[in-house]
Design a protein around this motif. Structure first.
Motif, PDB file in Angstrom:
ATOM      1  N   LEU A 107     -16.370   7.926  34.215  1.00 53.24           N
ATOM      2  CA  LEU A 107     -17.611   8.685  34.045  1.00 53.24           C
ATOM      3  C   LEU A 107     -17.328  10.177  34.040  1.00 53.24           C
ATOM      4  CD1 LEU A 107     -20.315   6.869  36.237  1.00 53.24           C
ATOM      5  CD2 LEU A 107     -20.572   7.506  33.841  1.00 53.24           C
ATOM      6  N   MET A 108     -16.539  10.621  35.010  1.00 53.37           N
ATOM      7  CA  MET A 108     -16.202  12.036  35.119  1.00 53.37           C
ATOM      8  C   MET A 108     -15.325  12.489  33.949  1.00 53.37           C
ATOM      9  SD  MET A 108     -17.786  13.219  37.668  1.00 53.37           S
ATOM     10  CE  MET A 108     -17.000  14.784  37.895  1.00 53.37           C
ATOM     11  N   PHE A 109     -14.457  11.591  33.477  1.00 45.66           N
ATOM     12  CA  PHE A 109     -13.636  11.881  32.299  1.00 45.66           C
ATOM     13  C   PHE A 109     -14.545  12.118  31.095  1.00 45.66           C
ATOM     14  CE2 PHE A 109     -11.089  10.258  28.629  1.00 45.66           C
ATOM     15  CZ  PHE A 109     -10.088  11.221  28.649  1.00 45.66           C
ATOM     16  N   GLY A 110     -15.565  11.278  30.950  1.00 45.98           N
ATOM     17  CA  GLY A 110     -16.537  11.449  29.860  1.00 45.98           C
ATOM     18  C   GLY A 110     -17.317  12.742  29.982  1.00 45.98           C
TER      19      GLY A 110
ATOM     20  N   VAL B  53      -6.280   8.560  33.961  1.00 42.90           N
ATOM     21  CA  VAL B  53      -6.021   7.926  35.254  1.00 42.90           C
ATOM     22  C   VAL B  53      -4.920   8.659  36.020  1.00 42.90           C
ATOM     23  CG1 VAL B  53      -5.305   5.790  36.391  1.00 42.90           C
ATOM     24  CG2 VAL B  53      -6.789   5.689  34.386  1.00 42.90           C
ATOM     25  N   SER B  54      -3.836   9.039  35.338  1.00 38.32           N
ATOM     26  CA  SER B  54      -2.713   9.682  36.036  1.00 38.32           C
ATOM     27  C   SER B  54      -3.071  11.075  36.524  1.00 38.32           C
ATOM     28  CB  SER B  54      -1.476   9.729  35.138  1.00 38.32           C
ATOM     29  OG  SER B  54      -1.743  10.423  33.940  1.00 38.32           O
ATOM     30  N   ILE B  55      -3.841  11.833  35.734  1.00 41.91           N
ATOM     31  CA  ILE B  55      -4.249  13.169  36.189  1.00 41.91           C
ATOM     32  C   ILE B  55      -5.198  13.036  37.379  1.00 41.91           C
ATOM     33  CG2 ILE B  55      -5.587  15.237  35.582  1.00 41.91           C
ATOM     34  CD1 ILE B  55      -4.425  14.994  32.744  1.00 41.91           C
ATOM     35  N   ALA B  56      -6.110  12.053  37.312  1.00 40.84           N
ATOM     36  CA  ALA B  56      -7.047  11.825  38.427  1.00 40.84           C
ATOM     37  C   ALA B  56      -6.281  11.474  39.699  1.00 40.84           C
ATOM     38  CB  ALA B  56      -8.023  10.710  38.057  1.00 40.84           C
ATOM     39  N   TYR B  57      -5.327  10.545  39.577  1.00 45.80           N
ATOM     40  CA  TYR B  57      -4.553  10.160  40.760  1.00 45.80           C
ATOM     41  C   TYR B  57      -3.631  11.294  41.220  1.00 45.80           C
ATOM     42  CZ  TYR B  57      -1.329   7.821  43.882  1.00 45.80           C
ATOM     43  OH  TYR B  57      -0.569   7.492  44.979  1.00 45.80           O
TER      44      TYR B  57
ATOM     45  N   PHE C  36      -2.397  17.371  45.017  1.00 45.99           N
ATOM     46  CA  PHE C  36      -3.195  18.535  45.433  1.00 45.99           C
ATOM     47  C   PHE C  36      -4.226  18.195  46.511  1.00 45.99           C
ATOM     48  CE2 PHE C  36      -1.632  19.605  41.208  1.00 45.99           C
ATOM     49  CZ  PHE C  36      -1.228  20.920  41.363  1.00 45.99           C
ATOM     50  N   GLY C  37      -4.428  16.903  46.766  1.00 44.83           N
ATOM     51  CA  GLY C  37      -5.376  16.509  47.810  1.00 44.83           C
ATOM     52  C   GLY C  37      -6.823  16.709  47.438  1.00 44.83           C
ATOM     53  N   VAL C  38      -7.131  16.860  46.128  1.00 45.69           N
ATOM     54  CA  VAL C  38      -8.523  17.006  45.703  1.00 45.69           C
ATOM     55  C   VAL C  38      -9.021  15.651  45.202  1.00 45.69           C
ATOM     56  CG1 VAL C  38      -8.183  19.418  45.088  1.00 45.69           C
ATOM     57  CG2 VAL C  38      -7.962  17.694  43.319  1.00 45.69           C
ATOM     58  N   SER C  39     -10.325  15.538  44.998  1.00 42.84           N
ATOM     59  CA  SER C  39     -10.906  14.246  44.633  1.00 42.84           C
ATOM     60  C   SER C  39     -10.436  13.792  43.253  1.00 42.84           C
ATOM     61  CB  SER C  39     -12.440  14.337  44.652  1.00 42.84           C
ATOM     62  OG  SER C  39     -12.890  15.130  43.584  1.00 42.84           O
ATOM     63  N   MET C  40     -10.357  12.461  43.112  1.00 40.35           N
ATOM     64  CA  MET C  40      -9.990  11.893  41.811  1.00 40.35           C
ATOM     65  C   MET C  40     -11.063  12.186  40.770  1.00 40.35           C
ATOM     66  SD  MET C  40      -7.955   8.330  42.524  1.00 40.35           S
ATOM     67  CE  MET C  40      -8.697   7.724  44.016  1.00 40.35           C
ATOM     68  N   ALA C  41     -12.308  12.343  41.233  1.00 40.84           N
ATOM     69  CA  ALA C  41     -13.402  12.668  40.315  1.00 40.84           C
ATOM     70  C   ALA C  41     -13.150  14.023  39.643  1.00 40.84           C
ATOM     71  CB  ALA C  41     -14.732  12.695  41.068  1.00 40.84           C
ATOM     72  N   LEU C  42     -12.717  15.024  40.446  1.00 46.57           N
ATOM     73  CA  LEU C  42     -12.410  16.341  39.885  1.00 46.57           C
ATOM     74  C   LEU C  42     -11.235  16.255  38.921  1.00 46.57           C
ATOM     75  CD1 LEU C  42     -12.982  19.425  39.908  1.00 46.57           C
ATOM     76  CD2 LEU C  42     -11.296  19.624  41.736  1.00 46.57           C
ATOM     77  N   GLY C  43     -10.209  15.473  39.297  1.00 45.41           N
ATOM     78  CA  GLY C  43      -9.051  15.306  38.425  1.00 45.41           C
ATOM     79  C   GLY C  43      -9.442  14.695  37.087  1.00 45.41           C
TER      80      GLY C  43
ATOM     81  N   ALA D 102      -9.205  16.221  33.357  1.00 44.74           N
ATOM     82  CA  ALA D 102      -8.485  15.445  32.340  1.00 44.74           C
ATOM     83  C   ALA D 102      -9.302  15.389  31.060  1.00 44.74           C
ATOM     84  CB  ALA D 102      -8.207  14.032  32.856  1.00 44.74           C
ATOM     85  N   GLY D 103     -10.607  15.150  31.190  1.00 45.74           N
ATOM     86  CA  GLY D 103     -11.497  15.143  30.026  1.00 45.74           C
ATOM     87  C   GLY D 103     -11.534  16.489  29.331  1.00 45.74           C
ATOM     88  N   MET D 104     -11.561  17.558  30.125  1.00 48.18           N
ATOM     89  CA  MET D 104     -11.608  18.912  29.549  1.00 48.18           C
ATOM     90  C   MET D 104     -10.344  19.246  28.758  1.00 48.18           C
ATOM     91  SD  MET D 104     -13.454  21.334  32.408  1.00 48.18           S
ATOM     92  CE  MET D 104     -13.256  22.780  31.395  1.00 48.18           C
ATOM     93  N   VAL D 105      -9.156  18.850  29.285  1.00 49.66           N
ATOM     94  CA  VAL D 105      -7.913  19.195  28.575  1.00 49.66           C
ATOM     95  C   VAL D 105      -7.708  18.303  27.354  1.00 49.66           C
ATOM     96  CG1 VAL D 105      -6.764  20.194  30.579  1.00 49.66           C
ATOM     97  CG2 VAL D 105      -6.444  17.772  30.099  1.00 49.66           C
ATOM     98  N   VAL D 106      -8.162  17.040  27.424  1.00 50.77           N
ATOM     99  CA  VAL D 106      -8.087  16.163  26.249  1.00 50.77           C
ATOM    100  C   VAL D 106      -8.966  16.707  25.135  1.00 50.77           C
ATOM    101  CG1 VAL D 106      -8.712  13.866  25.361  1.00 50.77           C
ATOM    102  CG2 VAL D 106      -7.402  14.067  27.478  1.00 50.77           C
TER     103      VAL D 106
END
Length: 571
Positions: free
Chosen positions: A68-71, A241-245, A251-258, A262-266
């Motif tokens: 969802l966050m990737f979208g 998935v890999s950027i989120a994880y 970095f210890g930040v949420s996978m949602a932010l990752g 990831a969506g922004m750079v794609v």
């Protein structure tokens, strides 16, 4: 039944019920996600019948959140946000604050702690992007000024919620909750923990903007050259998935932010449209699993046990937020229709509310009852949202029939609704009136001005009008379906009226008003589709131009000229 088929049972029953109830919701002209939530309720431990494995569902929900966050990241457009920043940025932040304060006020009366009240209020403050995009798309107003303001408003809300998801684990102890076992150390100084968290987030963002923004598109481009569709899809999914994880593990930040970044750079890749198309089915499947798993957390008994609390929650979502948003839009001197559209867009809550509520429960800041209240508020507000949108036109008509109320709400003293005094009367004769200053309108105006043709622009987006006036261009703010806007553009003395980016209903309203004010006026139209071009030509309003037709015509002429030139050279 063997334990090792729990996942298959969950998927089979969950997807089957999601399909049935999603179909029923769609037939009732409701968002299908209502059906997905109901499917989850039916297989939850709180209802009789088949029970899905809640632990498996939670893991699948994590994947759902990531996709969802990737979208959201792939749809995030800084350009769209910048176009409406002067209303969307302050409007969304103030509206979030108002809704959060309302939530805090009500729950503090119920005896909740401040930390619980704060998370609860924040959960009620953010609307669902999924529901909004569908509602605007169904009504054909997604690309209109009102649609862009509503989407920009929600983009700001999404960014604020992403920030909240990052900061909440670091401040959980300070707010009276518990730190995550794999989160910040609760024994350390809370401000030090918060500072370290912000540094980690800043480091991750810097890494993604400096390295990720270049590396990920380069990898996608490299794989795309191989011509393998499945490898391309795998590359995009692996990036998400890999950027989120990686954001979580390194970095210890949420996978949602990752996943969001990831969506922004794609999106920066030249193959972003293909990436979006290829991953859409997978993203939608996991999004459905997310909503089913959220439904599994809902206990329907709360509807009977706490009806008063639920009514208060729905009132905050559908009345408090809506009135606050409408008041802010009108304060920024936008038309009544814009205020009603933005207000209706925000009269619901969705995916970010679920994500925030789940995080609040895991941090011991929210009880399961609080989570159920949020889920009940979401179910009811999303169900009723289509009726709220349907009420926009009747409500606008009712207000306009009471002119004193319309005058009070729309503040006709708006300086942008009138042409500046610097525009001479000589300029306002034989001018071209251009309605709409989108990409097509801008190019037309630039060409006309380069040839010293006088142009007056009528545009709904106030920021565009302000920018045009700073450049000395004659522009007036407002909808051309209002006679006052065309009168301000001096349509009575105009040579021609050019309509760009208007839908069929707007075209007929504007043409009727313009012809009454100037019967000899020439009307020139642009069409957004082949069907619209055909219908407009059948009505014989004026010459109709369709972008794809003009491009094909220009390309054909270019090819023929090249062939003729080659023929002359060979002979």
């Amino acid at each position: 039944m063997p334990h090792d088929v729990d996942l298959i049972i969950l998927l089979a029953v969950g997807f089957g019920l999601a399909l049935i109830f999603g179909y029923i919701a769609a037939r009732l002209r409701l968002p299908p996600l209502i059906g997905y939530l109901i499917a989850g309720v039916l297989i939850s431990p709180n209802t009789p019948g088949v029970v899905g494995d809640i632990h498996l569902a939670n893991q699948l929900a994590e994947l759902g959140v990531m996709f969802l966050m990737f979208g959201v990241g792939m749809h995030f457009s800084l350009n769209d946000l910048m176009q409406v920043r002067r209303i969307a940025l302050p409007g969304a932040i103030i509206q979030i604050a108002v809704a959060t304060v309302l939530g805090i006020g009500v729950t503090m009366l119920w005896g909740w702690s401040f930390g619980s009240a704060l998370v609860f209020g924040l959960s009620l403050s953010c609307a669902s992007t999924v529901v909004l995009l569908k509602a605007l798309g169904d009504r054909g107003v997604l690309d209109s000024v009102n649609g862009k303001i509503a989407v920009g408003w929600l983009l700001v809300e999404d960014l604020v919620m992403v920030l909240v998801l990052v900061l909440l684990p670091a401040t959980a102890v300070l707010l009276g909750g518990e730190a995550l076992t794999n989160g910040p150390d609760s024994s350390s100084n809370i401000w030090l923990t918060l500072g370290i968290t912000l540094l980690k987030v800043a480091g991750f963002i810097a890494f993604m903007l400096i390295i990720g923004k270049r590396l990920v598109p380069m990898i996608i481009q490299f794989v795309a050259r191989l011509g393998s569709r499945e490898l391309f899809t795998l590359t995009v999914v692996a990036a998400a998935v890999s950027i989120a994880y990686g954001s979580y593990a390194i970095f210890g930040v949420s996978m949602a932010l990752g996943a969001f970044f990831a969506g922004m750079v794609v999106k920066e890749s030249d193959f972003s449209h293909r990436a979006e198309e290829e991953t859409l089915p997978l993203r939608e499947i996991f999004s459905i699993l997310f909503f089913v798993s959220v439904g599994m957390l809902f206990d329907p008994s709360i509807l009977i046990q706490q009806p008063g609390h639920i009514m208060a929650v729905v009132a905050i979502i559908m009345i408090g937020k809506t009135i606050a948003a409408m008041a802010l839009v009108l304060f920024f001197r936008y038309p009544l229709n814009t205020a009603l559209t933005v207000g209706a867009s925000l009269a619901q809550i969705g995916e970010f509310s679920f994500i925030l509520a789940t995080l609040g429960v895991s941090l011991k800041l929210l009880s399961l009852d609080a989570q159920n209240l949020i889920l009940a508020g979401a179910l009811i507000s999303i169900t009723l949202n289509s009726f709220v949108f349907a009420a926009i036109e009747p409500l606008q008509k009712w207000i306009r029939e009471r002119s004193y109320l319309a005058r009070l709400l729309e503040r006709k003293s708006d300086p942008l609704a009138m042409l500046p005094d610097e525009v001479s009367q000589d300029y306002l004769r034989d001018q071209i009136v251009m309605v709409g200053y989108g990409e097509t309108g801008r190019r037309i105006v630039e060409t006309l001005q380069a040839n010293h043709v006088k142009v007056v622009i009528a545009e709904e987006n106030r920021e565009i009008v302000e920018n045009l006036r700073e450049k000395g261009v004659a522009a007036v703010s407002g909808s051309a379906t209002e006679p006052s806007v065309l009168i301000q553009a001096h349509i009575m003395h105009a040579r021609a009226l050019v309509l760009s980016g208007c839908d069929a209903l707007e075209i007929h309203q504007i043409v009727n008003i313009a012809k009454q004010l100037n019967p000899l006026l020439e009307i020139i139209l642009t069409a957004d589709s082949t069907e619209q071009a055909r219908l407009l030509r059948e009505e014989n309003i004026g010459p109709v131009f369709f972008a794809k037709e003009e491009m094909a015509k220009n390309m054909s002429e270019h090819i023929l000229e090249q062939m003729q030139r080659a023929h002359h050279l060979t002979h």
